[in-house]
Write a protein that holds these residues in place. Structure first.
Motif, PDB file in Angstrom:
ATOM      1  N   ASP A   1      28.730 -18.605  48.981  1.00 57.05           N
ATOM      2  CA  ASP A   1      29.661 -18.591  50.164  1.00 57.05           C
ATOM      3  C   ASP A   1      29.374 -17.187  50.916  1.00 57.05           C
ATOM      4  OD1 ASP A   1      31.224 -17.267  48.683  1.00 57.05           O
ATOM      5  OD2 ASP A   1      33.293 -18.346  49.243  1.00 57.05           O
ATOM      6  N   SER A   2      28.438 -16.365  50.462  1.00 58.67           N
ATOM      7  CA  SER A   2      28.601 -14.885  50.863  1.00 58.67           C
ATOM      8  C   SER A   2      27.165 -14.666  51.055  1.00 58.67           C
ATOM      9  CB  SER A   2      29.087 -14.096  49.951  1.00 58.67           C
ATOM     10  OG  SER A   2      28.452 -13.771  48.762  1.00 58.67           O
ATOM     11  N   ASP A   3      26.843 -13.426  51.841  1.00 61.86           N
ATOM     12  CA  ASP A   3      25.598 -12.508  52.006  1.00 61.86           C
ATOM     13  C   ASP A   3      25.120 -12.344  50.671  1.00 61.86           C
ATOM     14  OD1 ASP A   3      27.977 -11.262  51.807  1.00 61.86           O
ATOM     15  OD2 ASP A   3      26.823  -9.559  53.079  1.00 61.86           O
ATOM     16  N   VAL A   4      25.994 -11.769  49.728  1.00 62.55           N
ATOM     17  CA  VAL A   4      25.461 -11.366  48.409  1.00 62.55           C
ATOM     18  C   VAL A   4      25.057 -12.672  47.573  1.00 62.55           C
ATOM     19  CG1 VAL A   4      26.502 -10.406  46.257  1.00 62.55           C
ATOM     20  CG2 VAL A   4      27.223  -9.366  48.378  1.00 62.55           C
ATOM     21  N   ASP A   5      25.581 -13.775  47.894  1.00 60.52           N
ATOM     22  CA  ASP A   5      24.910 -15.008  47.116  1.00 60.52           C
ATOM     23  C   ASP A   5      23.747 -15.339  47.513  1.00 60.52           C
ATOM     24  OD1 ASP A   5      27.014 -15.380  45.453  1.00 60.52           O
ATOM     25  OD2 ASP A   5      28.149 -16.152  47.117  1.00 60.52           O
ATOM     26  N   MET A   6      23.632 -15.183  48.878  1.00 60.59           N
ATOM     27  CA  MET A   6      22.378 -15.568  49.434  1.00 60.59           C
ATOM     28  C   MET A   6      21.217 -14.767  49.059  1.00 60.59           C
ATOM     29  SD  MET A   6      22.829 -18.566  51.225  1.00 60.59           S
ATOM     30  CE  MET A   6      23.843 -18.680  49.981  1.00 60.59           C
ATOM     31  N   GLN A   7      21.583 -13.358  48.985  1.00 58.85           N
ATOM     32  CA  GLN A   7      20.730 -12.411  48.411  1.00 58.85           C
ATOM     33  C   GLN A   7      20.094 -12.475  47.188  1.00 58.85           C
ATOM     34  OE1 GLN A   7      19.036 -10.173  50.709  1.00 58.85           O
ATOM     35  NE2 GLN A   7      17.569 -10.281  49.108  1.00 58.85           N
ATOM     36  N   THR A   8      21.409 -12.722  46.193  1.00 61.24           N
ATOM     37  CA  THR A   8      20.933 -13.132  44.885  1.00 61.24           C
ATOM     38  C   THR A   8      20.073 -14.175  44.730  1.00 61.24           C
ATOM     39  OG1 THR A   8      23.331 -12.663  44.238  1.00 61.24           O
ATOM     40  CG2 THR A   8      22.269 -13.491  42.694  1.00 61.24           C
ATOM     41  N   GLY A   9      20.170 -15.430  45.367  1.00 63.26           N
ATOM     42  CA  GLY A   9      19.341 -16.444  45.199  1.00 63.26           C
ATOM     43  C   GLY A   9      17.893 -16.151  45.643  1.00 63.26           C
ATOM     44  N   ILE A  10      17.775 -15.288  46.462  1.00 62.49           N
ATOM     45  CA  ILE A  10      16.408 -14.994  47.155  1.00 62.49           C
ATOM     46  C   ILE A  10      15.873 -14.009  46.181  1.00 62.49           C
ATOM     47  CG2 ILE A  10      15.295 -13.510  49.000  1.00 62.49           C
ATOM     48  CD1 ILE A  10      17.302 -14.357  50.982  1.00 62.49           C
ATOM     49  N   ASN A  11      16.735 -13.347  45.635  1.00 63.44           N
ATOM     50  CA  ASN A  11      16.102 -12.031  44.631  1.00 63.44           C
ATOM     51  C   ASN A  11      15.685 -12.837  43.189  1.00 63.44           C
ATOM     52  OD1 ASN A  11      16.582 -10.030  46.268  1.00 63.44           O
ATOM     53  ND2 ASN A  11      18.388  -9.465  45.160  1.00 63.44           N
ATOM     54  N   ALA A  12      16.636 -13.875  42.839  1.00 63.41           N
ATOM     55  CA  ALA A  12      15.979 -14.855  41.773  1.00 63.41           C
ATOM     56  C   ALA A  12      14.982 -15.675  42.239  1.00 63.41           C
ATOM     57  CB  ALA A  12      17.355 -15.619  41.411  1.00 63.41           C
ATOM     58  N   GLY A  13      14.521 -15.994  43.486  1.00 60.38           N
ATOM     59  CA  GLY A  13      13.474 -16.837  43.421  1.00 60.38           C
ATOM     60  C   GLY A  13      13.848 -18.193  43.502  1.00 60.38           C
TER      61      GLY A  13
ATOM     62  N   VAL B   1      13.742 -24.722  31.958  1.00 61.48           N
ATOM     63  CA  VAL B   1      14.276 -24.955  33.291  1.00 61.48           C
ATOM     64  C   VAL B   1      13.229 -23.858  34.022  1.00 61.48           C
ATOM     65  CG1 VAL B   1      16.418 -23.233  33.394  1.00 61.48           C
ATOM     66  CG2 VAL B   1      16.025 -25.260  35.219  1.00 61.48           C
ATOM     67  N   THR B   2      12.857 -24.177  35.430  1.00 68.60           N
ATOM     68  CA  THR B   2      12.157 -23.221  36.119  1.00 68.60           C
ATOM     69  C   THR B   2      13.052 -22.786  37.247  1.00 68.60           C
ATOM     70  OG1 THR B   2      11.169 -24.966  37.381  1.00 68.60           O
ATOM     71  CG2 THR B   2       9.922 -24.246  35.101  1.00 68.60           C
ATOM     72  N   ALA B   3      12.355 -21.892  37.867  1.00 63.95           N
ATOM     73  CA  ALA B   3      13.046 -21.389  39.417  1.00 63.95           C
ATOM     74  C   ALA B   3      12.955 -22.343  40.538  1.00 63.95           C
ATOM     75  CB  ALA B   3      12.491 -20.056  39.645  1.00 63.95           C
ATOM     76  N   GLU B   4      11.794 -23.351  40.184  1.00 64.21           N
ATOM     77  CA  GLU B   4      11.538 -24.296  41.263  1.00 64.21           C
ATOM     78  C   GLU B   4      12.606 -25.454  41.134  1.00 64.21           C
ATOM     79  OE1 GLU B   4       9.024 -22.978  39.474  1.00 64.21           O
ATOM     80  OE2 GLU B   4       8.362 -21.906  40.920  1.00 64.21           O
ATOM     81  N   GLU B   5      13.119 -25.816  39.834  1.00 66.36           N
ATOM     82  CA  GLU B   5      14.135 -26.411  39.579  1.00 66.36           C
ATOM     83  C   GLU B   5      15.662 -26.208  39.754  1.00 66.36           C
ATOM     84  OE1 GLU B   5      12.560 -29.089  35.919  1.00 66.36           O
ATOM     85  OE2 GLU B   5      12.701 -26.915  35.562  1.00 66.36           O
ATOM     86  N   THR B   6      15.951 -24.922  40.343  1.00 65.47           N
ATOM     87  CA  THR B   6      17.216 -24.244  40.230  1.00 65.47           C
ATOM     88  C   THR B   6      17.410 -24.180  41.751  1.00 65.47           C
ATOM     89  OG1 THR B   6      16.732 -23.027  38.130  1.00 65.47           O
ATOM     90  CG2 THR B   6      18.523 -22.222  39.565  1.00 65.47           C
ATOM     91  N   VAL B   7      18.660 -24.487  41.945  1.00 64.95           N
ATOM     92  CA  VAL B   7      19.418 -24.301  43.284  1.00 64.95           C
ATOM     93  C   VAL B   7      20.733 -23.431  42.986  1.00 64.95           C
ATOM     94  CG1 VAL B   7      20.759 -25.633  45.032  1.00 64.95           C
ATOM     95  CG2 VAL B   7      18.603 -26.759  43.939  1.00 64.95           C
TER      96      VAL B   7
ATOM     97  N   PRO C   1      19.375 -10.265  40.184  1.00 66.93           N
ATOM     98  CA  PRO C   1      19.197 -11.836  40.040  1.00 66.93           C
ATOM     99  C   PRO C   1      19.453 -12.006  38.484  1.00 66.93           C
ATOM    100  CG  PRO C   1      17.135 -10.541  40.188  1.00 66.93           C
ATOM    101  CD  PRO C   1      18.017  -9.717  40.703  1.00 66.93           C
ATOM    102  N   GLU C   2      19.661 -10.839  37.736  1.00 66.08           N
ATOM    103  CA  GLU C   2      19.907 -11.178  36.102  1.00 66.08           C
ATOM    104  C   GLU C   2      20.668 -12.220  35.774  1.00 66.08           C
ATOM    105  OE1 GLU C   2      18.979 -10.868  32.474  1.00 66.08           O
ATOM    106  OE2 GLU C   2      17.950 -10.110  33.923  1.00 66.08           O
ATOM    107  N   ILE C   3      21.858 -12.393  36.675  1.00 68.26           N
ATOM    108  CA  ILE C   3      22.842 -13.267  36.051  1.00 68.26           C
ATOM    109  C   ILE C   3      22.476 -14.582  36.640  1.00 68.26           C
ATOM    110  CG2 ILE C   3      24.190 -13.393  38.364  1.00 68.26           C
ATOM    111  CD1 ILE C   3      26.736 -13.408  36.772  1.00 68.26           C
ATOM    112  N   VAL C   4      21.724 -14.951  37.456  1.00 66.92           N
ATOM    113  CA  VAL C   4      20.697 -16.309  37.531  1.00 66.92           C
ATOM    114  C   VAL C   4      19.949 -16.566  36.479  1.00 66.92           C
ATOM    115  CG1 VAL C   4      19.487 -17.614  39.212  1.00 66.92           C
ATOM    116  CG2 VAL C   4      21.247 -16.003  40.062  1.00 66.92           C
ATOM    117  N   HIS C   5      19.127 -15.510  36.334  1.00 65.36           N
ATOM    118  CA  HIS C   5      18.045 -15.746  35.119  1.00 65.36           C
ATOM    119  C   HIS C   5      19.007 -15.987  33.802  1.00 65.36           C
ATOM    120  CE1 HIS C   5      15.275 -13.201  37.625  1.00 65.36           C
ATOM    121  NE2 HIS C   5      15.255 -14.339  38.103  1.00 65.36           N
ATOM    122  N   GLU C   6      19.895 -15.149  33.670  1.00 56.76           N
ATOM    123  CA  GLU C   6      20.669 -15.638  32.395  1.00 56.76           C
ATOM    124  C   GLU C   6      21.174 -16.902  32.186  1.00 56.76           C
ATOM    125  OE1 GLU C   6      24.480 -13.789  29.765  1.00 56.76           O
ATOM    126  OE2 GLU C   6      23.761 -12.703  31.503  1.00 56.76           O
TER     127      GLU C   6
END
Length: 117
Positions: A67-79, A57-63, A44-49
């Motif tokens: 288009d991939s399984d890696v993307d979905m897992q990244t979003g989950i990992n970033a909260g 900005v907070t995680a609750e405000e972030t979307v 999730p570091e790239i999302v946090h960066e």
């Protein structure tokens, strides 16, 4: 009032070139690709960066859209909320296994979802 960023596993130079080619009319707070010393998604570091580029900005405000399984897992990992787009790399069924907040069949669906938050 929204800020946009790109987070990709493509190398930084390639990510910047693709953004310039396909999204030249848009402003991004960050365009982030694969770089030495930075872990790749689904870390999730790239999302946090990217999020750190928007003060307060907070995680609750972030979307996070992808288009991939890696993307979905990244979003989950970033909260953060995730949106799976069905016109890309993986099928709707594959994306659905990650229980995204939305499976979007069009950009308009993404806009409607974000506007409803």
């Amino acid at each position: 009032g929204m800020s946009f960023a790109i987070a990709s596993n493509k190398y930084q130079e390639g990510t910047e070139a693709l953004a310039a080619k396909y999204f030249s009319g848009y402003s991004f707070v960050r365009i982030l690709g694969q770089r030495d010393g930075m872990p790749i998604k689904p870390d999730p570091e790239i999302v946090h960066e990217a999020m750190s580029s928007v003060p307060g900005v907070t995680a609750e405000e972030t979307v996070y859209c992808g288009d991939s399984d890696v993307d979905m897992q990244t979003g989950i990992n970033a909260g953060v909320r995730t949106i799976g787009v069905t016109w890309g790399f993986r099928t709707r069924d594959e994306l659905a296994t990650y229980s995204p907040h939305l499976l979007a069949d069009s950009p308009e669906e993404i806009c409607n979802f974000i506007a409803s938050l």
